[in-house]
Design an enzyme around this catalytic site. Structure first.
Site, short mmCIF file in Angstrom:
data_model
loop_
_atom_site.label_atom_id
_atom_site.label_comp_id
_atom_site.label_asym_id
_atom_site.label_seq_id
_atom_site.Cartn_x
_atom_site.Cartn_y
_atom_site.Cartn_z
CB SER A 115 -0.86 -0.10 1.12
OG SER A 115 -2.18 1.14 1.05
CG ASP A 132 -5.88 -2.51 -4.67
OD1 ASP A 132 -6.63 -2.25 -3.79
OD2 ASP A 132 -4.53 -2.06 -4.59
CG HIS A 167 -5.20 -2.77 -0.66
ND1 HIS A 167 -4.33 -1.82 -1.87
CD2 HIS A 167 -4.68 -2.08 0.29
CE1 HIS A 167 -3.58 -1.01 -1.13
NE2 HIS A 167 -3.84 -1.12 0.04
#
Length: 436
Positions: free
Chosen positions: A259, A350, A384
């Site tokens: 991330s 994602d 994600h």
């Protein structure tokens, strides 16, 4: 509930069935204890031939959040079950899934994400039970006693791994050192923007022979809780700290980030020659939200986001995949300058942001400038939060930047299989890049 199936009661309240003098047994191979990212083989015996049963798993994380899974099975002609061969007929998954009970663990409360911050004191314990009949999932129909049960202790540190808190200069974090007399490849691990160190992942990397620094960069210890820009010199200091460590085999260092940690890692490999390998997991090709400066100069302006582009599900959960501003030529990380190798790991579903597009744009820049030191792993159906194997899938949880619950995307099976596939690939990539 599992498709409205009814519980077939077979001696309700009886803990063990006997067939020809044999009690029902449930056990794990190679044993009841293992590292968290290791598979186990779940087996049962002593059942009636072709007996319908339900296997159920449950764990509570260190915050007391409960996770559970269940699947419907039928014993073979010998009254045995082997999840490496026996197909699930329904429940949280179907088909032959040796680790299905683990990867399908789902939170009992909505929006929960499994947390393991203290990796030293105790393992996460997964209790597995075999129940008579095909359970519908209705708690009112749960048998009073399982036919048999066992507990799998899943540890994060193998014997001999050292955990060393780090407060050296400006550096704040925790170092994990593998056992043994030799030196090992050095890796900096960066987690998400919420201040979590990611010790669970760093310790698992150390188990596989990497001296790993779980590095804080915001909202940890005495580090700032927020920032307009991050200082790349801080990360350079962390790299040099690792390079000088007696348990690190240099000269190059690896970096792994997910991330926001992913785009920091991308800046590290671009601007710091000592970073020879970077793993970018669902990262951005620009400095997302918070910019990056180096030697008092902004080298990557922060890419903002707009609340007006956030959508919401009927239940009020935010969908933020379109919230980020577009990455332009002016604020993209000039990744073509990277001297180290880069592995992009992408969950194609994602919903935090468009990770696949970001990876494609970064690779396009590298190709344009003749830089071929990249690899790409794309996983259809993955969201994600890609973690080491057997972490429960997280579809929604709280987003600290947006300040609300958000959708992370993906589906449980595809996401979990992606985690199993990517983890050894990351190890191989780091070893090959740092040993070459």
């Amino acid at each position: 509930m599992f498709g409205g199936a009814k519980l077939l009661r077979c001696g309700a309240g009886i803990r063990r069935l006997h067939r020809a003098g044999m009690a029902v047994r449930l056990w794990l191979e190679p044993g009841a204890q293992c590292l968290f990212d290791e598979p186990v083989r779940v087996r049962a015996a002593g059942l009636r031939p072709l007996q319908p049963v339900t296997l159920r798993a449950a764990l509570s994380d260190e915050k007391g959040q409960a996770f559970g899974s269940a699947a419907l099975y039928r014993a073979d002609e010998r009254g045995e079950l082997d999840l490496s061969r026996s197909p699930a007929l329904g429940g949280h998954y179907t088909g032959t899934e040796p680790m299905g009970l683990f990867w399908s663990l789902s939170p009992a409360a909505p929006f929960a994400r499994m947390v393991k911050r203290d990796v030293t004191a105790s393992p996460l314990r997964v209790r597995i039970e075999v129940l008579a009949g095909h359970w519908s999932g209705d708690p009112r129909e749960l048998p009073a006693q399982p036919l048999a049960s066992c507990v799998n202790e899943r540890w994060f540190m193998r014997d001999g791994v050292a955990r060393v808190p780090v407060r050296d200069g400006r550096i704040r974090g925790v170092l994990f050192v593998p056992p043994g007399n030799g030196s090992f490849p050095g890796v900096v691990h960066l987690s998400t923007i919420d201040g979590e160190l990611g010790e669970s992942k760093a310790s698992l990397l150390a188990n596989h022979g990497f001296t790993t620094l779980a590095l804080g960069y915001l909202n940890h210890d005495d580090l700032p809780k927020s920032a307009t820009d991050l200082d790349l010199e801080y990360f350079e200091e962390a790299v040099e700290f690792l390079r000088q460590h007696p348990k690190v085999k240099g000269p190059g260092i690896g970096a792994v980030g997910i991330s926001k940690g992913g785009d920091v890692v991308l800046s590290m490999v671009t601007f710091l020659p000592s970073v020879r390998a970077a793993v970018v997991i669902n990262g951005c090709n620009a400095s997302a939200i918070i910019g990056m400066r180096f030697k008092n100069k902004v080298i990557c302006p922060g890419v903002g986001y707009s609340l007006s582009r956030i959508q919401f599900t009927d239940s009020g959960v935010a969908i933020i995949v379109e919230a980020m501003d577009e990455v332009s030529e002016e604020n993209a990380i000039p990744v073509e300058k990277a001297e180290g190798a880069i592995l992009f790991v992408v969950g194609c579903e994602d919903m935090n942001w468009n990770s696949l597009s970001y990876a494609d744009e970064a690779i396009k820049r590298m190709k344009k400038h003749g830089n071929e030191r990249w690899q790409l792993q794309c996983y259809t159906g993955a969201g994600h939060y890609l973690n080491p194997p057997y972490f429960p899938f997280c579809y929604t949880s709280y987003h600290s930047v947006i300040g609300t619950y958000t959708v992370w995307g993906g589906n449980a099976k595809a996401h979990s299989l992606a985690q199993e596939d990517m983890w050894p690939k990351i190890h191989s990539f780091l070893r090959e890049s740092l040993n070459s």
